[in-house]
Design a protein around this motif. Structure first.
Motif, PDB file in Angstrom:
ATOM      1  N   UNK A 102       0.827  -1.212   0.000  1.00 18.69           N
ATOM      2  CA  UNK A 102       0.000   0.000   0.000  1.00 18.69           C
ATOM      3  C   UNK A 102       0.859   1.259   0.000  1.00 18.69           C
ATOM      4  N   UNK A 103       1.928   1.257   0.802  1.00 19.88           N
ATOM      5  CA  UNK A 103       2.760   2.451   0.911  1.00 19.88           C
ATOM      6  C   UNK A 103       3.498   2.744  -0.394  1.00 19.88           C
ATOM      7  N   UNK A 104       4.022   1.722  -1.031  1.00 23.41           N
ATOM      8  CA  UNK A 104       4.730   1.926  -2.301  1.00 23.41           C
ATOM      9  C   UNK A 104       3.784   2.488  -3.354  1.00 23.41           C
ATOM     10  N   UNK A 105       2.586   1.913  -3.442  1.00 25.04           N
ATOM     11  CA  UNK A 105       1.624   2.373  -4.443  1.00 25.04           C
ATOM     12  C   UNK A 105       1.220   3.818  -4.184  1.00 25.04           C
ATOM     13  N   UNK A 106       0.899   4.148  -2.944  1.00 19.87           N
ATOM     14  CA  UNK A 106       0.490   5.524  -2.621  1.00 19.87           C
ATOM     15  C   UNK A 106       1.620   6.518  -2.878  1.00 19.87           C
ATOM     16  N   UNK A 107       2.841   6.148  -2.488  1.00 20.91           N
ATOM     17  CA  UNK A 107       3.977   7.067  -2.645  1.00 20.91           C
ATOM     18  C   UNK A 107       4.277   7.333  -4.119  1.00 20.91           C
ATOM     19  N   UNK A 108       4.386   6.280  -4.909  1.00 21.92           N
ATOM     20  CA  UNK A 108       4.725   6.450  -6.320  1.00 21.92           C
ATOM     21  C   UNK A 108       3.612   7.134  -7.096  1.00 21.92           C
ATOM     22  N   UNK A 109       2.358   6.831  -6.748  1.00 26.29           N
ATOM     23  CA  UNK A 109       1.239   7.438  -7.465  1.00 26.29           C
ATOM     24  C   UNK A 109       1.187   8.943  -7.224  1.00 26.29           C
ATOM     25  N   UNK A 110       1.297   9.346  -5.953  1.00 26.72           N
ATOM     26  CA  UNK A 110       1.256  10.772  -5.637  1.00 26.72           C
ATOM     27  C   UNK A 110       2.456  11.505  -6.216  1.00 26.72           C
ATOM     28  N   UNK A 111       3.624  10.908  -6.137  1.00 32.28           N
ATOM     29  CA  UNK A 111       4.831  11.541  -6.660  1.00 32.28           C
ATOM     30  C   UNK A 111       4.711  11.771  -8.163  1.00 32.28           C
ATOM     31  N   UNK A 112       4.157  10.781  -8.854  1.00 32.51           N
ATOM     32  CA  UNK A 112       4.057  10.874 -10.311  1.00 32.51           C
ATOM     33  C   UNK A 112       3.182  12.047 -10.731  1.00 32.51           C
ATOM     34  N   UNK A 113       2.035  12.219 -10.095  1.00 35.18           N
ATOM     35  CA  UNK A 113       1.117  13.280 -10.519  1.00 35.18           C
ATOM     36  C   UNK A 113       1.507  14.655  -9.968  1.00 35.18           C
ATOM     37  N   UNK A 114       2.242  14.700  -8.870  1.00 33.64           N
ATOM     38  CA  UNK A 114       2.720  15.985  -8.379  1.00 33.64           C
ATOM     39  C   UNK A 114       3.734  16.604  -9.334  1.00 33.64           C
ATOM     40  N   UNK A 115       4.459  15.769 -10.063  1.00 34.81           N
ATOM     41  CA  UNK A 115       5.460  16.283 -10.995  1.00 34.81           C
ATOM     42  C   UNK A 115       4.837  17.027 -12.173  1.00 34.81           C
ATOM     43  N   UNK A 116       3.589  16.711 -12.482  1.00 34.01           N
ATOM     44  CA  UNK A 116       2.957  17.329 -13.658  1.00 34.01           C
ATOM     45  C   UNK A 116       1.865  18.323 -13.256  1.00 34.01           C
ATOM     46  N   UNK A 299       1.531   7.288   5.770  1.00 35.86           N
ATOM     47  CA  UNK A 299       0.824   7.447   4.505  1.00 35.86           C
ATOM     48  C   UNK A 299       1.869   7.784   3.449  1.00 35.86           C
ATOM     49  N   UNK A 300       2.077   6.889   2.511  1.00 38.21           N
ATOM     50  CA  UNK A 300       3.116   7.098   1.506  1.00 38.21           C
ATOM     51  C   UNK A 300       4.489   7.231   2.112  1.00 38.21           C
ATOM     52  N   UNK A 301       4.783   6.436   3.161  1.00 40.13           N
ATOM     53  CA  UNK A 301       6.052   6.424   3.885  1.00 40.13           C
ATOM     54  C   UNK A 301       6.304   7.719   4.657  1.00 40.13           C
ATOM     55  N   UNK A 302       5.302   8.568   4.805  1.00 43.21           N
ATOM     56  CA  UNK A 302       5.434   9.781   5.608  1.00 43.21           C
ATOM     57  C   UNK A 302       4.789   9.551   6.960  1.00 43.21           C
ATOM     58  N   UNK A 303       5.560   9.780   8.023  1.00 44.15           N
ATOM     59  CA  UNK A 303       5.049   9.560   9.382  1.00 44.15           C
ATOM     60  C   UNK A 303       4.150  10.712   9.779  1.00 44.15           C
ATOM     61  N   UNK A 304       2.922  10.376  10.186  1.00 48.84           N
ATOM     62  CA  UNK A 304       1.943  11.399  10.543  1.00 48.84           C
ATOM     63  C   UNK A 304       1.483  11.283  11.989  1.00 48.84           C
ATOM     64  N   UNK A 305       2.193  10.498  12.782  1.00 51.43           N
ATOM     65  CA  UNK A 305       1.843  10.372  14.201  1.00 51.43           C
ATOM     66  C   UNK A 305       0.687   9.425  14.438  1.00 51.43           C
ATOM     67  N   UNK A 306       0.188   9.441  15.678  1.00 50.23           N
ATOM     68  CA  UNK A 306      -0.949   8.616  16.090  1.00 50.23           C
ATOM     69  C   UNK A 306      -0.676   7.124  15.859  1.00 50.23           C
ATOM     70  N   UNK A 307       0.517   6.678  16.221  1.00 53.41           N
ATOM     71  CA  UNK A 307       0.855   5.269  16.014  1.00 53.41           C
ATOM     72  C   UNK A 307      -0.062   4.390  16.867  1.00 53.41           C
TER      73      UNK A 307
END
Length: 708
Positions: A102-116, A299-307
């Motif tokens: 899940x993390x790999x998919x979310x990270x790569x998907x968001x990164x790809x569309x942020x570039x454009x 979320x997308x390998x970014x730590x957001x707390x609330x572990x």
């Protein structure tokens, strides 16, 4: 006792090697067959079976010989703590890999569309297409290359192979460590690249591979053989751990432990008992818990707390927040949706089988193995080009529309002061920037216009399905956008399924069903208007999107019990469970009228032998009642071995027959009928020959072998 035999092309020789090679060139010839696409036509299957002899199934039950009983007496009769420990360990590892997926998919998907982002807002769609296509090309080259060149089996999802193995057929390489890593990363990259697919079937394969590898504590590829849990190194125990791993895979990716258990029970496993059900349930629980604990703060390998704090919108994949009261009148559109889902599901299976047969024909027409592999790679790249072209350019032809509901910003760092532009979301596409503000309750809200086509095509299937399931959002999507997305998504997903990449079909099935379900819901709203009273609120497009997903899912897979539970677990829509059950049953019934389920069709295409619990035999155009026949009607004359046997005759028997096992008989006294003592397998007979083979060749002595 031994399990029944099929003509699968795979012969069991021992627990570690399941293929008997008859000559030094057989391995190369088999690899050439395996190098061809797994979706084989009947002609290729026939040639492969002719070459590989009559196959043998896995020996799940031990032969109770005196040697086995002696070994058993030396082993202490202990508890099953080590089995439960192994189930928990498999659950932990499957949960970790489910989290990483899940993390790999979310990270790569968001990164790809942020570039454009800037290119889209400036209406520079050519540059947008070039960037997205370039990134997608790189991902798909690795994704498809892992399957074509790295995985020994060369199989995309591996779910039919897992089903066949658990049914008793020995299939090479499917749980190899190279297949494991290849399937995992191929799936993550294929989904991230933008193909219309999901991670479900590959995660089942990954979970099964983890169950196989961990339980054996050895790897032939890595030449590792650890002296732990050696008592599990047999086909029966390995089968149970593979079953639990497959269930944990679906439980982890969907956060649906009960659904994972029932899915394996209903579709995957052929051998089942109550004890295995408890252990599999424990494994699914551990896998789901591990995934949720890790996903609670990342979320997308970014730590957001609330572990360790489980939020409903994160834990439930397609969370339906607002439940509706249901009227008995809702059964009528539910039946209509079930019929549509069954028809579309049968059409999907029909088209996908034809496409894969055509794909197989094209691949086999390429004579050289390396060129054939490149052809498979080009097939995936062509699908990617078409998919990206549709997702980038189709939204250009749709105008922006106000978002009828304000969305809550998930990350506080994205908030900007009131009146300034809010963080860009891909659903806005080329629409004017939105704004954000702080609500009276302290929540950070954002309001912006959306491009309906971009929401339905650019966003991945998971995010799009959540939006389609939203209640009270009658005006969020119009008929043109839904119809357009349905046509493109259905067509391209039919083409994508079966390509040489790790692609799952659950998300496309759920998403496609949600699209035509919401279409029916909008038609209902157009006919009866937006109902605000308590008794008419069930006329909601979001409700019919959920029902449509269940109907189409059932029409493709023909699942019933597990599908109902999975739909409830992934949506939290307990209130609609009766409607979901009706849609599933109707969809399955309609689909069964036209063809077999998708999984059964894939088993047939891949030439994987599968023995059903209740065979369906048709002679001419009539079904045959098997209760009118006995085993004698289908068996050939039985070849037996006597308790005391001549070695020369035994060698001749093994060389002139292809039976997996032989009955051992004994006559108590001269003139009396022979008594059946048990069976001896071909592999056990082969072990008797090293010391006596030279005597047979010299022809000097006929040695007597005593079978015990």
């Amino acid at each position: 006792m031994i399990s029944v035999c099929w003509r699968s092309g795979y012969k069991a020789i021992d627990e570690d090697s399941h293929l008997i090679i008859q000559n030094e060139n057989s391995e190369d010839i088999l690899d050439e067959f395996d190098g061809m696409d797994q979706h084989m036509s009947n002609g290729i299957c026939h040639k492969k079976k002719e070459f590989q002899e009559t196959p043998e199934s896995l020996n799940y039950l031990p032969s109770h010989s005196e040697a086995y009983k002696t070994w058993l007496e030396e082993k202490p009769l202990g508890s099953d703590w080590d089995r439960w420990f192994m189930m928990g360990l498999i659950g932990v590892f499957v949960g970790i890999f489910g989290f990483l997926m899940h993390q790999i998919i979310d990270f790569l998907f968001e990164m790809k569309w942020e570039l454009v982002e800037n290119y889209i807002q400036n209406n520079d769609f050519l540059t947008t297409w070039m960037v997205i296509a370039g990134i997608g090309f790189a991902m798909m080259l690795v994704s498809s290359g892992l399957v074509v060149f790295f995985c020994p089996s060369g199989s995309p999802s591996g779910l039919p192979e897992v089903i066949g193995y658990l049914n008793g057929a020995s299939i090479r390489h499917i749980f190899n460590i190279r297949t494991f890593f290849g399937s995992f990363f191929s799936c993550a990259l294929a989904v991230s690249a933008g193909l219309f697919c999901g991670p479900e079937a590959p995660m089942i394969h990954v979970g099964a591979a983890i169950g196989c590898g961990l339980s054996q504590f050895k790897s032939d590829t890595l030449r590792i053989n650890l002296p732990f849990f050696t008592r599990f190194r047999n086909s029966a125990d390995k089968r149970q751990f593979i079953t639990a791993g497959a269930a944990a895979g679906i439980a982890s990716v969907f956060r649906a432990p009960v659904g994972g258990l029932l899915f394996v029970l209903e579709e995957v496993a052929s051998f089942w008992d109550v004890k295995l059900a408890w252990q599999t349930f424990f494994c699914c629980l551990v896998a789901t818990f591990t995934t949720e604990v890790l996903s609670s703060s990342f979320v997308g390998f970014e730590y957001e707390g609330y572990f360790g704090f489980f939020k409903a919108e994160q834990r439930i994949i397609f969370w339906v927040k607002d439940l509706l009261n249901i009227s008995v009148l809702a059964v009528i559109p539910t039946i209509i949706l079930g019929i549509i889902g069954g028809l579309l599901g049968a059409l999907f299976v029909f088209i996908n089988v034809r496409i894969n047969k055509l794909r197989m024909k094209i691949f086999t027409s390429v004579p050289h193995k390396f060129l054939r592999q490149l052809t498979k790679l080009l097939d995936t790249l062509l699908i990617l080009v078409v998919t990206i072209t549709v997702t980038v350019y189709i939204p250009y032809f749709f105008s922006c529309s106000p978002n009828p509901t304000a969305s809550q910003v998930q990350n506080a760092s994205e908030h900007k002061p009131h009146g300034e532009h809010a963080a860009w979301d891909v659903s806005e596409y080329n629409c004017p920037p939105g704004s954000s503000w702080v609500a009276p309750n302290g929540s950070i809200m954002a309001n912006h216009s959306i491009n309906q086509a971009a929401v339905l095509l650019v966003k991945n299937g998971k995010q799009g399905t959540m939006l389609l399931y939203q209640r009270g959002s009658h005006e969020k999507f119009g008929l043109p956008a839904l119809l357009m997305a349905l046509i493109f998504y259905f067509t391209i997903s039919c083409w994508t399924a079966g390509t040489a990449a790790g692609t799952g079909l659950v998300v496309p099935m759920v998403y496609t069903g949600a699209l035509f379900g919401r279409l029916v819901g909008l038609i209902m709203v157009a006919m009866f208007g937006v109902q605000t009273d308590e008794y008419g609120a069930w006329i909601d497009p979001g409700l019919f999107a959920v029902i449509g997903s269940a109907a189409y899912f059932g029409g493709v897979t023909r699942l019933t019990i597990s599908l109902t539970v999975i739909m409830v677990e992934i949506t939290n829509d307990v209130q609609s469970i009766l409607l979901i059950m009706i849609a599933v049953l109707v969809g399955k019934t309609v689909g069964d009228y036209f063809n077999n389920s998708l999984f059964s069709s894939l088993l047939h295409l891949k030439c994987i032998p599968y023995l059903k619990a209740v065979p369906n035999v048709v002679h001419g155009k009539k079904k045959v009642n098997l209760e009118l026949f006995t085993a004698r009607d289908v068996m050939q004359s039985c070849t037996t071995i006597h308790l005391q046997e001549n070695v020369f005759l035994l060698a001749e028997l093994l060389s002139t027959t292809s039976h997996n096992g032989f009955p051992v008989v004994f006559s108590p006294a001269p003139g009396q009928e022979e008594v059946f003592l048990g069976t001896i397998t071909r592999s056990q007979n082969d072990l008797l020959f090293p010391e006596t083979l030279s005597i047979i060749l010299n022809g000097k002595l006929l040695r007597v072998v005593q079978f015990i």
